[in-house]
Design a protein around this motif. Structure first.
Motif, PDB file in Angstrom:
ATOM      1  N   THR A  39       0.857  -1.182   0.000  1.00  0.00           N
ATOM      2  CA  THR A  39       0.000   0.000   0.000  1.00  0.00           C
ATOM      3  C   THR A  39       0.897   1.237   0.000  1.00  0.00           C
ATOM      4  O   THR A  39       2.083   1.154   0.328  1.00  0.00           O
ATOM      5  CB  THR A  39      -0.906   0.040   1.245  1.00  0.00           C
ATOM      6  OG1 THR A  39      -0.069   0.143   2.414  1.00  0.00           O
ATOM      7  CG2 THR A  39      -1.801  -1.185   1.327  1.00  0.00           C
ATOM      8  N   GLU A  40       0.306   2.371  -0.343  1.00  0.00           N
ATOM      9  CA  GLU A  40       1.064   3.640  -0.332  1.00  0.00           C
ATOM     10  C   GLU A  40       1.590   3.930   1.078  1.00  0.00           C
ATOM     11  O   GLU A  40       2.721   4.349   1.246  1.00  0.00           O
ATOM     12  CB  GLU A  40       0.169   4.797  -0.799  1.00  0.00           C
ATOM     13  CG  GLU A  40      -0.309   4.670  -2.223  1.00  0.00           C
ATOM     14  CD  GLU A  40       0.454   5.551  -3.178  1.00  0.00           C
ATOM     15  OE1 GLU A  40       1.249   6.390  -2.719  1.00  0.00           O
ATOM     16  OE2 GLU A  40       0.258   5.373  -4.380  1.00  0.00           O
ATOM     17  N   GLU A  41       0.746   3.670   2.070  1.00  0.00           N
ATOM     18  CA  GLU A  41       1.126   3.935   3.461  1.00  0.00           C
ATOM     19  C   GLU A  41       2.302   3.050   3.882  1.00  0.00           C
ATOM     20  O   GLU A  41       3.250   3.511   4.518  1.00  0.00           O
ATOM     21  CB  GLU A  41      -0.060   3.706   4.416  1.00  0.00           C
ATOM     22  CG  GLU A  41      -1.223   4.652   4.202  1.00  0.00           C
ATOM     23  CD  GLU A  41      -2.087   4.289   2.980  1.00  0.00           C
ATOM     24  OE1 GLU A  41      -2.228   3.091   2.657  1.00  0.00           O
ATOM     25  OE2 GLU A  41      -2.586   5.222   2.328  1.00  0.00           O
ATOM     26  N   LYS A  42       2.228   1.771   3.520  1.00  0.00           N
ATOM     27  CA  LYS A  42       3.297   0.838   3.874  1.00  0.00           C
ATOM     28  C   LYS A  42       4.590   1.214   3.154  1.00  0.00           C
ATOM     29  O   LYS A  42       5.677   1.160   3.739  1.00  0.00           O
ATOM     30  CB  LYS A  42       2.888  -0.592   3.519  1.00  0.00           C
ATOM     31  CG  LYS A  42       3.853  -1.644   3.988  1.00  0.00           C
ATOM     32  CD  LYS A  42       3.325  -3.049   3.707  1.00  0.00           C
ATOM     33  CE  LYS A  42       4.336  -4.091   4.127  1.00  0.00           C
ATOM     34  NZ  LYS A  42       3.884  -5.452   3.827  1.00  0.00           N
ATOM     35  N   LYS A  44       5.561   4.149   2.264  1.00  0.00           N
ATOM     36  CA  LYS A  44       6.116   5.362   2.879  1.00  0.00           C
ATOM     37  C   LYS A  44       6.807   5.068   4.210  1.00  0.00           C
ATOM     38  O   LYS A  44       7.615   5.867   4.677  1.00  0.00           O
ATOM     39  CB  LYS A  44       5.024   6.403   3.065  1.00  0.00           C
ATOM     40  CG  LYS A  44       4.561   6.999   1.751  1.00  0.00           C
ATOM     41  CD  LYS A  44       3.442   7.988   1.953  1.00  0.00           C
ATOM     42  CE  LYS A  44       2.966   8.502   0.592  1.00  0.00           C
ATOM     43  NZ  LYS A  44       1.802   9.383   0.721  1.00  0.00           N
ATOM     44  N   GLN A  45       6.497   3.936   4.826  1.00  0.00           N
ATOM     45  CA  GLN A  45       7.112   3.568   6.100  1.00  0.00           C
ATOM     46  C   GLN A  45       8.507   2.977   5.921  1.00  0.00           C
ATOM     47  O   GLN A  45       9.254   2.842   6.878  1.00  0.00           O
ATOM     48  CB  GLN A  45       6.235   2.565   6.848  1.00  0.00           C
ATOM     49  CG  GLN A  45       4.925   3.146   7.319  1.00  0.00           C
ATOM     50  CD  GLN A  45       4.009   2.088   7.915  1.00  0.00           C
ATOM     51  OE1 GLN A  45       4.315   0.891   7.911  1.00  0.00           O
ATOM     52  NE2 GLN A  45       2.879   2.518   8.433  1.00  0.00           N
TER      53      GLN A  45
END
Length: 162
Positions: A39-42, A44-45
């Motif tokens: 995912t985009e969120e993952k 970015k982490q």
């Protein structure tokens, strides 16, 4: 035939350029994210310094071995023991290099060998991993395709510039 560090470095950086295009959402990025579960969120982490630093390091390793896969004259050099033995080699080595030193040293020939390396090395490795990870064929072929394209361009650069 001297080792060309610039050619190897440029070939290593090819993976970043190809990856930027290949995994772009308008090309295969969206499909890859769906198939990989990313995912985009993952994304970015992730530690980008670590990811890109190790990507360049591993790409350099691939680029470093590319001359052996794409340049036929490397075989002749290996037969005499390497560059440090050129001055001690039999006259037949010098004659061979005089006759064939630049033969098959084109972008096209390097691309052919790079493509073959991608198909016969990267594709099986990627797909074996994908099978055990129980990934989809889309996922495996997107990743293998990336390596085939990258290694094709890497082979072209290295074969012509080394």
């Amino acid at each position: 035939m001297e080792f060309n560090f610039v050619a190897v470095l440029v070939a290593a950086l090819v993976t970043l350029l190809v990856g930027f295009v290949w995994y772009n959402p308008k090309v295969f990025g969206t499909i890859w994210m769906n198939e990989s579960g990313m995912t985009e969120e993952k994304a970015k982490q992730g530690n980008m310094l670590k990811i890109f630093g190790l990507t360049i390091f591993y790409s350099f390793m691939l680029a470093f071995i590319m001359p052996a896969l794409t340049v036929h004259q490397m075989g002749a050099l290996g037969m005499i023991g390497g560059p440090e033995f050129v001055n001690k080699a039999l006259p037949s080595y010098a004659a061979f290099m005089a006759d064939y030193g630049d033969t098959f040293r084109t972008y096209q020939h390097g691309a052919l060998h790079g493509f073959m390396s991608g198909v016969f090395l990267a594709l099986p490795i990627t797909c074996i991993n994908g099978l055990f990870e129980q990934k989809s064929w889309k996922y495996m072929l997107i990743n293998a395709g990336y390596w085939i394209v990258s290694m094709t361009i890497m082979g072209a650069v290295v074969c012509r510039w080394i």
